[in-house]
Write an enzyme that holds these catalytic residues in place. Structure first.
Site: not given
Ligand code: ARG
Length: 466
Positions: A159, A286, A292, A299
């Site tokens: 979980h 970024s 970043k 991804e």
């Protein structure tokens, strides 16, 4: 005699299709990549026609020379593709026939329906072989990282809540297991793909005594003992795309597995976890926020699963309710199949490279795993060893967790007296349960994350992958 066009329309039709119809129906723009396999199929067809006497030896040689030359030109990017000839099959046959008159005999007993089914099977067999190789490399990368970081302990989660401590190696080997099942499925799919539909004609075979077994052997579409594997029903053979569906299904599951691996990496690379640092080459910055380091490769690996699942659904939907036998709808199978093969293979490769370029932040992993609450189950199992039924032990430890919370302390800081307030079977050895290393040592049954067992599993995989 006037040069005959091998186009299916010759003879029957007075007018060429309208330009927009040609654009709508063509498949050359995507099926040209089947050219190697189309030529392989044509070589086997020619050899078979030579064997049954449809081609003379001289004609057969001329056809082979013609196919050689065409293959060289295509490989060199010099072949003049003609979109008006619809597809790869027509392009190659038309050019062959232009150069070699006997080329006009090549399509004897053959239809584009069995031809394209054959080409696709041959193409997919090569594709499966390279995907299997990539999967194995990814397994090796996982095992390598697991071996390098054998000592690293981190929380295992359920979980997404810290559950129990595990070795990182154990976590990584979970993916090795998934990929092993993927490979097994692909190997089984390969067996069902390795069957020759050639000789099925348009849908009903041929009146000519085609030697299907001879052609299948020439194409190495044989079983382990070298016996040719032939489709047994011509109608099924030209309309069957089960092999493509199976591949897309298995590849989609590979993609789903990789999306989970990618998600773990994305979470672990976040500042909140900070368990790993993905190499610069596998992250991007970024355009706006200078600080970043985004895990884009991971991804995209996660995102590719959507594409693979979509392709599978598209194929199933395409086949659903199709009347027997070949229908032009089937032309829509290729882009989905190609897309899945290309993207899943690339994802497997990039995941392996990313893993090999990932640094593990051992201290951060350990700090997270040190949360004593992760050993609450060990405390309950201590009571089981003293003869308590597990349900009661679970209850007692639950009360201790609540007690620690009330006292603003942690489970490992409770005194023996406090432990005994929940269950008088607690012994002094209970206080020693909280040594993390030893806690893992206790987990040594098959499949558990203890050091001995993990070492055994690493040895097993090293051997299996060598
Ligand atoms: N381009 C076609 C396909 O991909 C080849 C088979 C065409 N057969 C036909 N009867 N029109 O399915």
């Amino acid at each position: 005699m006037k040069q005959m066009s091998p186009l299916s329309r010759s003879g029957r039709f007075a007018a060429a299709p309208a330009a927009d119809v040609a654009r709508f129906t063509e498949s050359l723009s995507f099926d040209w990549r089947l050219w190697r396999h189309d030529i392989r199929g044509s070589r086997a067809q020619a050899a078979m026609l030579r064997k049954i006497g449809v081609l003379s030896a001289a004609e057969w040689r001329a056809i082979n020379r013609g196919l050689d030359a065409i293959a060289r030109e295509i490989a060199a990017g010099k072949f003049r593709w003609r979109p008006e000839l619809e597809d790869v099959h027509m392009n190659i046959e038309a050019e062959l026939t232009r150069r070699v008159p006997a080329g006009a005999k090549l399509h004897t007993g053959r239809s584009r329906n069995d031809q394209v089914a054959l080409d696709l099977r041959l193409w997919l067999l090569d594709e499966i072989a390279s995907l299997l190789e990539e999967l194995r490399s990814l397994q090796q990368a996982l095992v390598e990282l697991a071996e390098r970081e054998q000592e690293v302990i981190l929380p295992g989660y359920t979980h997404l809540q810290r559950a129990q401590p595990v070795r990182l190696a154990h976590h990584l080997l979970a993916y090795v297991e998934m990929l092993a099942r993927d490979r097994e499925r692909l190997e089984q799919c390969r067996e069902r793909t390795r069957v020759s539909p050639l000789g099925s004609g348009a849908l009903a075979g041929s009146t000519l005594p085609l030697d299907r077994a001879y052609a299948a052997k020439a194409l190495k579409l044989v079983d382990a003992r070298g016996r040719p594997r032939l489709t047994q029903n011509s109608m099924d053979a030209v309309s069957d795309r089960d092999f493509a569906v199976e591949f897309c299904a298995h590849a989609a599951l590979v993609a789903v597995h990789l999306s989970r691996l990618a998600e773990d990496m994305i979470l672990w690379a976040s500042s909140e976890f900070n368990f790993v640092r993905i190499g610069d080459a596998y992250t991007t910055g970024s355009s706006m926020m200078p600080q970043k380091r985004n895990p884009d490769v991971a991804e995209l690996a996660r995102g590719k699963a959507g594409r693979a699942i979509g392709n599978l659904v598209a194929l199933l939907t395409l086949l659903k309710g199709l009347p027997m036998t070949y229908n032009r709808d089937l032309q829509e199978d290729k882009e989905r199949l190609f897309d899945t093969a290309d993207h899943v293979r690339a994802t497997v490769r990039l995941c392996a490279a990313m893993l090999l370029n990932t640094k593990v932040n051992r201290e951060r992993c350990l700090a997270a795993a040190k949360d004593p609450a992760l050993l609450a189950t060990d405390l309950a199992e201590h009571l089981v060893r003293k003869g308590r039924p597990f349900r009661q032990a679970h209850h007692a430890v639950g009360a201790l967790v609540a007690l620690a919370e009330r006292l603003g302390t942690s489970l490992d800081r409770l005194t023996l007296k406090e432990l005994r307030s929940a269950d008088n079977k607690f012994g002094p050895d209970a206080l020693k349960l909280f040594d993390l290393k030893q806690a893992l040592e206790r987990r040594n049954i098959t499949g558990a994350p203890g050091a001995r067992e993990v070492r055994k599993q690493l040895r097993r995989w090293r051997k299996l992958l060598s």
